[in-house]
Motif scaffolding. Structure first.
Motif, PDB file in Angstrom:
ATOM      1  N   ILE A 283       0.282   5.746  13.600  1.00 13.79           N
ATOM      2  CA  ILE A 283       1.642   5.420  13.920  1.00 13.79           C
ATOM      3  C   ILE A 283       2.099   3.345  12.890  1.00 13.79           C
ATOM      4  O   ILE A 283       1.143   2.873  13.571  1.00 13.79           O
ATOM      5  CB  ILE A 283       2.236   4.730  15.588  1.00 13.79           C
ATOM      6  CG1 ILE A 283       1.752   6.098  16.282  1.00 13.79           C
ATOM      7  CG2 ILE A 283       3.728   4.204  15.431  1.00 13.79           C
ATOM      8  CD1 ILE A 283       3.473   7.050  16.302  1.00 13.79           C
ATOM      9  N   ILE A 284       2.627   3.862  11.992  1.00 13.44           N
ATOM     10  CA  ILE A 284       2.368   2.598  11.254  1.00 13.44           C
ATOM     11  C   ILE A 284       3.876   1.890  11.461  1.00 13.44           C
ATOM     12  O   ILE A 284       4.810   2.233  11.080  1.00 13.44           O
ATOM     13  CB  ILE A 284       2.231   2.949   9.344  1.00 13.44           C
ATOM     14  CG1 ILE A 284       1.724   3.510   9.230  1.00 13.44           C
ATOM     15  CG2 ILE A 284       2.460   1.580   9.267  1.00 13.44           C
ATOM     16  CD1 ILE A 284       1.593   4.190   7.706  1.00 13.44           C
ATOM     17  N   SER A 285       3.486   0.509  12.385  1.00  8.53           N
ATOM     18  CA  SER A 285       4.442  -0.665  12.469  1.00  8.53           C
ATOM     19  C   SER A 285       4.560  -1.043  11.542  1.00  8.53           C
ATOM     20  O   SER A 285       3.653  -1.746  10.612  1.00  8.53           O
ATOM     21  CB  SER A 285       3.672  -1.886  13.376  1.00  8.53           C
ATOM     22  OG  SER A 285       3.435  -1.441  14.625  1.00  8.53           O
ATOM     23  N   ARG A 286       6.331  -1.008  11.300  1.00  6.68           N
ATOM     24  CA  ARG A 286       7.179  -2.223  10.615  1.00  6.68           C
ATOM     25  C   ARG A 286       7.378  -3.445  10.781  1.00  6.68           C
ATOM     26  O   ARG A 286       8.000  -3.646  11.851  1.00  6.68           O
ATOM     27  CB  ARG A 286       8.293  -0.920   9.880  1.00  6.68           C
ATOM     28  CG  ARG A 286       8.668   0.172   9.745  1.00  6.68           C
ATOM     29  CD  ARG A 286       9.515   0.694   9.199  1.00  6.68           C
ATOM     30  NE  ARG A 286       9.942   2.400   9.172  1.00  6.68           N
ATOM     31  CZ  ARG A 286      10.524   3.169   8.718  1.00  6.68           C
ATOM     32  NH1 ARG A 286      12.137   2.774   8.426  1.00  6.68           N
ATOM     33  NH2 ARG A 286      10.271   4.360   8.593  1.00  6.68           N
ATOM     34  N   PRO A 287       6.314  -3.962   9.529  1.00  5.78           N
ATOM     35  CA  PRO A 287       7.098  -5.113   8.989  1.00  5.78           C
ATOM     36  C   PRO A 287       8.886  -5.905   9.531  1.00  5.78           C
ATOM     37  O   PRO A 287       9.255  -4.768   9.535  1.00  5.78           O
ATOM     38  CB  PRO A 287       6.477  -5.485   8.303  1.00  5.78           C
ATOM     39  CG  PRO A 287       6.599  -4.598   7.284  1.00  5.78           C
ATOM     40  CD  PRO A 287       6.440  -3.499   8.304  1.00  5.78           C
ATOM     41  N   PRO A 288       8.695  -7.020  10.236  1.00  5.78           N
ATOM     42  CA  PRO A 288      10.113  -7.194  10.649  1.00  5.78           C
ATOM     43  C   PRO A 288      10.423  -7.271   9.161  1.00  5.78           C
ATOM     44  O   PRO A 288       9.460  -7.863   8.064  1.00  5.78           O
ATOM     45  CB  PRO A 288      10.007  -8.532  10.881  1.00  5.78           C
ATOM     46  CG  PRO A 288       8.937  -9.062  11.210  1.00  5.78           C
ATOM     47  CD  PRO A 288       7.753  -8.072  11.265  1.00  5.78           C
ATOM     48  N   PRO A 289      11.811  -7.654   9.194  1.00  3.47           N
ATOM     49  CA  PRO A 289      12.705  -7.836   7.693  1.00  3.47           C
ATOM     50  C   PRO A 289      12.418  -9.414   7.389  1.00  3.47           C
ATOM     51  O   PRO A 289      11.872 -10.233   8.342  1.00  3.47           O
ATOM     52  CB  PRO A 289      13.686  -7.945   7.716  1.00  3.47           C
ATOM     53  CG  PRO A 289      15.053  -6.700   9.129  1.00  3.47           C
ATOM     54  CD  PRO A 289      13.043  -7.309   9.247  1.00  3.47           C
ATOM     55  N   ASP A 290      11.778  -9.301   6.201  1.00  4.72           N
ATOM     56  CA  ASP A 290      11.959 -11.389   4.933  1.00  4.72           C
ATOM     57  C   ASP A 290      12.994 -11.472   5.471  1.00  4.72           C
ATOM     58  O   ASP A 290      14.517 -11.159   4.444  1.00  4.72           O
ATOM     59  CB  ASP A 290      11.502 -10.302   3.762  1.00  4.72           C
ATOM     60  CG  ASP A 290      10.858 -12.096   3.383  1.00  4.72           C
ATOM     61  OD1 ASP A 290      11.220 -12.799   3.994  1.00  4.72           O
ATOM     62  OD2 ASP A 290       9.833 -12.150   2.226  1.00  4.72           O
ATOM     63  N   PRO A 291      12.929 -12.593   6.088  1.00  8.04           N
ATOM     64  CA  PRO A 291      14.057 -13.772   5.849  1.00  8.04           C
ATOM     65  C   PRO A 291      14.714 -13.671   4.667  1.00  8.04           C
ATOM     66  O   PRO A 291      16.249 -13.785   4.142  1.00  8.04           O
ATOM     67  CB  PRO A 291      14.426 -14.793   7.091  1.00  8.04           C
ATOM     68  CG  PRO A 291      13.191 -14.158   6.998  1.00  8.04           C
ATOM     69  CD  PRO A 291      12.339 -12.812   6.348  1.00  8.04           C
ATOM     70  N   VAL A 292      14.223 -14.033   3.590  1.00 11.14           N
ATOM     71  CA  VAL A 292      14.181 -14.278   2.285  1.00 11.14           C
ATOM     72  C   VAL A 292      15.046 -13.511   1.703  1.00 11.14           C
ATOM     73  O   VAL A 292      15.640 -13.858   0.229  1.00 11.14           O
ATOM     74  CB  VAL A 292      12.458 -15.443   1.766  1.00 11.14           C
ATOM     75  CG1 VAL A 292      13.148 -15.475   0.259  1.00 11.14           C
ATOM     76  CG2 VAL A 292      11.983 -15.975   2.311  1.00 11.14           C
TER      77      VAL A 292
END
Length: 431
Positions: free
Chosen positions: A411-420
């Motif tokens: 299971i590859i965790s997706r990083p949270p969206p980059d706010p930039v």
């Protein structure tokens, strides 16, 4: 000389000392973990049921123990500092060092899992434990040794100890070393990992751990039909692994939708209990000793029984890995590969048994590890027959083509969206 060039002979000789020390300590920690879980396993599955006048693997005892094992692991994950480390479903064999406060919970969770009969091996957690211990110790006593190198040596040492030979670690880390865009001899770069792995493997032999190989009839001279049947076994075995790959995230998502680890790990233990009642004791535990029982007594199992063992163990691996237990996926995959190979040997009696076993293991281990070297190594090591190596080197090619485009069994965790990178509200909108 480039800054990332391999060290010279003098530096290698000096660094070999901490490498050997890491190898010995890593093997001792693995041995201790196996010893403690073995004693606890003996109590749970022999002493306690005998004291209660029960059959050790009776259906209700099996179901109850695995359900309680799930509850115990869930409590450790929920309440212990660090929550027993990352979810094993998300980890690879080598990972970033964990803080020391995480290790007691991780060690306790994997010990309970191993003793309770959960279908996972010790490889991922013990590599994580040994890496954290080695990094912390070297940061205190040998500050000149870079942390990434220490982590690499601890991983190599533990792999060497797990398989009882430094060859496994050398093959695994050959791919890593080859990925480095730098000059220098390959063996200069492998020198220290092999030293650590050799020390780990030798320590396990001194402690009396049996070798990986089992006795099978010699393969002999290959024939054209062997290439066809061997490829068939490897491809079917890999196909089972591919089915598991696509089912894994669905099962993981279903369990983790329950949120509390006590709830979903207890439920996972209950499901494993049902599977163990269906498949019997051979489908429980990490799988290596059970694979040895199949190899030592192949005539005791019909094709139907072997097919049942294969399917039950595959499902048990998916449930155990998805339901929050801590453990590795390689050793259970070895059992699945052995059972698959022996199934084909049963329906095609003329197929050499060593070839059937090696190809069955090669296919699914290739899916689980995504490493052709380790798949070849385990296939040959289990049979102890190096004459299989030439034909396996051919069979692995079409099998790799089948596997290479498939996602990992992880299971590859997706990083949270980059706010930039997200669209920003226009100031003129008044928001």
């Amino acid at each position: 000389m480039p800054s990332n060039a391999p060290p010279g002979a003098r530096a290698l000789a000096i660094l070999a000392i901490p490498a050997l020390a890491i190898g010995v300590v890593s093997a001792l920690i693995l041995w201790l973990l196996n010893a403690i879980s073995g004693v606890l396993q003996e109590q749970i599955w022999t002493t306690w049921p005998d004291a209660l006048g029960l059959e050790p693997y009776s259906p209700w005892w099996t179901f109850g123990v695995l359900t309680l094992t799930g509850a115990a692991v869930g409590l450790v994950v929920w309440l212990m500092p660090g929550h027993a480390g990352p979810d094993s479903a998300t980890t690879e064999l080598s990972a970033s060092p964990l803080p020391l406060r995480v290790l007691p919970g991780l060690a306790l969770a994997v010990t309970i899992s191993l003793a309770g009969g959960v279908s996972l091996g010790p490889e991922n957690p013990i590599i994580a434990i040994n890496t954290a211990v080695a990094v912390t110790a070297m940061a205190r006593f040998a500050t000149a040794v870079p942390t990434p190198l220490v982590a690499l040596l601890a991983s190599a040492a533990t792999i060497g100890a797990l398989f009882g030979t430094p060859v496994a670690a050398a093959l695994v880390f050959t791919g890593i070393v080859a990925a480095l865009k730098a000059g220098g001899s390959l063996w200069d770069r492998l020198f220290l990992p092999v030293a650590a792995a050799g020390a780990g493997a030798l320590t396990m032999h001194v402690l009396g751990t049996p070798p990986l190989a089992f006795k099978v009839a010699p393969f002999g001279t290959p024939e054209a039909i062997d290439l066809a049947t061997g490829t068939l076994v490897a491809v079917v075995s890999a196909g089972l692994g591919i089915i598991a790959v696509y089912a894994f995230p669905l099962i993981h998502r279903a369990f983790h939708a329950l949120r509390n680890p006590v709830v979903f790990t207890t439920l996972g233990g209950a499901v494993l209990g049902v599977l163990a009642v269906i498949g019997g004791p051979l489908t429980m535990f990490k799988g290596l000793d059970q694979a040895g029982q199949l190899i030592d007594n192949p005539d005791d199992y019909s094709a139907g029984t072997l097919a049942l063992l294969t399917v039950v163990k595959l499902v048990a691996l998916l449930i155990a890995a998805a339901a929050g237990f801590r453990g590795g996926r390689v050793f259970p995959a070895v059992f699945i590969g052995v059972a698959t190979g022996l199934f084909f040997h049963s329906v095609i009696p003329s197929m050499p048994i060593g070839l059937a076993i090696a190809c069955g293991v090669l296919g699914i281990v290739l899916v689980v590890t995504r490493d052709g070297w380790i798949a070849l190594f385990v296939g040959v090591a289990l049979t102890g027959d190096t004459t299989l190596l030439p034909i396996l080197c051919v069979i692995v090619l079409p099998t790799w083509l089948l596997v290479t485009g498939v996602p990992e069994l992880r299971i590859i965790s997706r990083p949270p969206p980059d706010p930039v990178s997200q669209p920003q509200p226009d100031a003129a909108d008044g928001r």
